[in-house]
Design a protein around this motif. Sequence first.
Motif, PDB file in Angstrom:
ATOM      1  N   VAL A 259      38.464  47.492   3.193  1.00  0.00           N
ATOM      2  CA  VAL A 259      38.773  47.417   4.629  1.00  0.00           C
ATOM      3  C   VAL A 259      38.556  45.995   5.151  1.00  0.00           C
ATOM      4  N   ILE A 260      37.466  45.361   4.717  1.00  0.00           N
ATOM      5  CA  ILE A 260      37.199  43.982   5.149  1.00  0.00           C
ATOM      6  C   ILE A 260      38.331  43.058   4.697  1.00  0.00           C
ATOM      7  N   GLY A 261      38.723  43.178   3.431  1.00  0.00           N
ATOM      8  CA  GLY A 261      39.813  42.337   2.926  1.00  0.00           C
ATOM      9  C   GLY A 261      41.112  42.586   3.659  1.00  0.00           C
ATOM     10  N   ALA A 262      41.430  43.866   3.918  1.00  0.00           N
ATOM     11  CA  ALA A 262      42.662  44.198   4.637  1.00  0.00           C
ATOM     12  C   ALA A 262      42.635  43.654   6.058  1.00  0.00           C
ATOM     13  N   ALA A 263      41.467  43.689   6.693  1.00  0.00           N
ATOM     14  CA  ALA A 263      41.339  43.171   8.062  1.00  0.00           C
ATOM     15  C   ALA A 263      41.638  41.680   8.113  1.00  0.00           C
ATOM     16  N   VAL A 264      41.154  40.929   7.122  1.00  0.00           N
ATOM     17  CA  VAL A 264      41.425  39.487   7.079  1.00  0.00           C
ATOM     18  C   VAL A 264      42.915  39.239   6.898  1.00  0.00           C
ATOM     19  N   VAL A 265      43.533  39.984   5.996  1.00  0.00           N
ATOM     20  CA  VAL A 265      44.969  39.816   5.738  1.00  0.00           C
ATOM     21  C   VAL A 265      45.792  40.112   6.988  1.00  0.00           C
ATOM     22  N   LEU A 266      45.454  41.193   7.691  1.00  0.00           N
ATOM     23  CA  LEU A 266      46.249  41.627   8.836  1.00  0.00           C
ATOM     24  C   LEU A 266      45.909  40.860  10.114  1.00  0.00           C
ATOM     25  N   CYS A 267      44.641  40.572  10.332  1.00  0.00           N
ATOM     26  CA  CYS A 267      44.222  39.969  11.603  1.00  0.00           C
ATOM     27  C   CYS A 267      44.260  38.447  11.590  1.00  0.00           C
ATOM     28  N   ILE A 268      44.243  37.848  10.408  1.00  0.00           N
ATOM     29  CA  ILE A 268      44.295  36.388  10.310  1.00  0.00           C
ATOM     30  C   ILE A 268      45.538  35.941   9.553  1.00  0.00           C
ATOM     31  N   GLY A 269      45.765  36.518   8.366  1.00  0.00           N
ATOM     32  CA  GLY A 269      46.911  36.110   7.565  1.00  0.00           C
ATOM     33  C   GLY A 269      48.242  36.381   8.248  1.00  0.00           C
ATOM     34  N   LEU A 270      48.395  37.562   8.856  1.00  0.00           N
ATOM     35  CA  LEU A 270      49.670  37.908   9.493  1.00  0.00           C
ATOM     36  C   LEU A 270      49.995  36.999  10.673  1.00  0.00           C
ATOM     37  N   PRO A 271      49.104  36.826  11.653  1.00  0.00           N
ATOM     38  CA  PRO A 271      49.452  35.913  12.750  1.00  0.00           C
ATOM     39  C   PRO A 271      49.629  34.463  12.290  1.00  0.00           C
ATOM     40  N   TRP A 272      48.862  34.044  11.293  1.00  0.00           N
ATOM     41  CA  TRP A 272      49.072  32.701  10.752  1.00  0.00           C
ATOM     42  C   TRP A 272      50.497  32.580  10.203  1.00  0.00           C
ATOM     43  N   GLY A 273      50.914  33.576   9.417  1.00  0.00           N
ATOM     44  CA  GLY A 273      52.262  33.542   8.867  1.00  0.00           C
ATOM     45  C   GLY A 273      53.337  33.584   9.936  1.00  0.00           C
ATOM     46  N   LEU A 274      53.119  34.383  10.974  1.00  0.00           N
ATOM     47  CA  LEU A 274      54.104  34.464  12.058  1.00  0.00           C
ATOM     48  C   LEU A 274      54.185  33.150  12.827  1.00  0.00           C
ATOM     49  N   ALA A 275      53.048  32.470  12.974  1.00  0.00           N
ATOM     50  CA  ALA A 275      53.068  31.153  13.622  1.00  0.00           C
ATOM     51  C   ALA A 275      53.794  30.136  12.743  1.00  0.00           C
ATOM     52  N   ALA A 276      53.546  30.194  11.433  1.00  0.00           N
ATOM     53  CA  ALA A 276      54.225  29.284  10.508  1.00  0.00           C
ATOM     54  C   ALA A 276      55.727  29.539  10.476  1.00  0.00           C
ATOM     55  N   ALA A 277      56.121  30.805  10.663  1.00  0.00           N
ATOM     56  CA  ALA A 277      57.547  31.161  10.646  1.00  0.00           C
ATOM     57  C   ALA A 277      58.225  30.885  11.975  1.00  0.00           C
ATOM     58  N   GLY A 278      57.452  30.519  13.004  1.00  0.00           N
ATOM     59  CA  GLY A 278      58.030  30.222  14.301  1.00  0.00           C
ATOM     60  C   GLY A 278      58.152  31.420  15.209  1.00  0.00           C
ATOM     61  N   VAL A 279      57.625  32.563  14.798  1.00  0.00           N
ATOM     62  CA  VAL A 279      57.680  33.764  15.634  1.00  0.00           C
ATOM     63  C   VAL A 279      56.636  33.677  16.746  1.00  0.00           C
ATOM     64  N   LEU A 280      55.435  33.243  16.409  1.00  0.00           N
ATOM     65  CA  LEU A 280      54.385  32.996  17.387  1.00  0.00           C
ATOM     66  C   LEU A 280      54.374  31.513  17.745  1.00  0.00           C
ATOM     67  N   PRO A 281      53.741  31.130  18.846  1.00  0.00           N
ATOM     68  CA  PRO A 281      53.707  29.714  19.238  1.00  0.00           C
ATOM     69  C   PRO A 281      53.185  28.825  18.111  1.00  0.00           C
ATOM     70  N   PRO A 282      53.817  27.703  17.855  1.00  0.00           N
ATOM     71  CA  PRO A 282      53.435  26.844  16.733  1.00  0.00           C
ATOM     72  C   PRO A 282      52.025  26.269  16.844  1.00  0.00           C
ATOM     73  N   GLU A 283      51.501  26.167  18.077  1.00  0.00           N
ATOM     74  CA  GLU A 283      50.151  25.624  18.222  1.00  0.00           C
ATOM     75  C   GLU A 283      49.091  26.557  17.657  1.00  0.00           C
ATOM     76  N   LEU A 284      49.462  27.787  17.295  1.00  0.00           N
ATOM     77  CA  LEU A 284      48.514  28.719  16.684  1.00  0.00           C
ATOM     78  C   LEU A 284      48.415  28.549  15.169  1.00  0.00           C
TER      79      LEU A 284
END
Length: 416
Positions: A259-284
């Motif tokens: 659960v801890i590992g999944a939380a890191v992937v979903l709560c940090i890895g996912l928004p990081w990836g979306l910011a890198a892809a340009g879906v979320l604001p790039p300043e994130l």
Amino acid sequence: MNQPAPIPPPKPNRATQQRLIVPDLARGTALWGIALANASTAWIVNDWTEDHTRAGWSVGGVRPGNLLDEVCAVLAAMFVHVRGLPMFSTLLGFGFGLVAASLARKGYTSKEARRVLLRRYGALALFGLAHMLLLFYGDIMLTYGLIGVLLALMFTLSGKVLRIIAYTILTCFTLLGTLGAAATYFFEDTAAGMDSPGDFASLSAYFAANFRGGLLMLVNQPFAVAQLGALTIIGYLWARERVLIDVAEHRKTLITWTVIGAAVVLCIGLPWGLAAAGVLPPELEMPFYMLNQGFGMFTGPGILAALALATDSLRNEVPAWARAFVALGKRSMSGYLAQSFLFVAIVMPFSLGLAHDAPVSGQLGAGTLVWLITLALAVLLDRAGKQGPFEWAHRHVSYGTTGRIEPKYDRVQIPA
């Protein structure tokens, strides 16, 4: 204490008489992640990695409007960066525990066992130093060897003391990552671009620059040893307590870490990836990148725990789909070192130049190709019944002419 805390002998059943599938399966899988991560952070050079104002710089570069790059950016942030390395570090400790237990069963006192462990991990450090200075400045074996040496000096400490050490270190690095994320969000980004071998026109230029890079990486060793050493201690305690051996008994611990590992992937890895892809604001992108550097360490035990839960029903029988992964996992040192030779031969501009200056999709493709070649070589060695060449060399340097731990005395077998 006079003796290391050995792993209790397993109950005599078919499952425990076989080699554990989880460590080998995990190593073979982690080498894929390491190849992907190194491809985009070390081997393949492009303009994105030097320019933090461009979207996707942290994962290797994303072409605007390119769906493949955007998907690859999200996947890389979630499952590649700071994933394989933490899992390998946890496995380093688990393997250390198995070796320590073997020494105890074969009659070695803690003092004698410590000498063997120091020789084993000192040799690993020397292998890594040569690899770092001669071929790939981003080597991790030197760090692992130094961690093993330190753990050999304190492996008889109680579990409570070792846990305090491990979780204190992890907490400190997590706080540093959090502070770094806050600083990059609220203040101007002044971080330097990621290092890389560079755009070299000749093999000699590459070797010269890599040697200089290796010398600089030596300065970072105390920090790497501390951070990854915390995960190694956790892995060692898991070996002591049979967490990956008796899955049913330790299911709660394994689920918690999953659960801890999944939380890191979903709560940090996912928004990081979306910011890198340009879906979320790039300043994130930078703040989540920094958060992943700290919190990503928790995915090592988390992924390993998930694999243990997922494969428990196999009873250590290796299914057809896992045989290649397991074959590579048994030869992980050779597989890891082979990646460096292959990257030089495949992606450097003075060689084939494959994926040179490519964005994230091309980088992940090149990393996968390198990993698949090592996978095929491991399968060939496995079918021939051969060790990996570097495993063979390491074992003989560590244990002598036989290449294995010889018992101090013959135990008298007592019928059950």
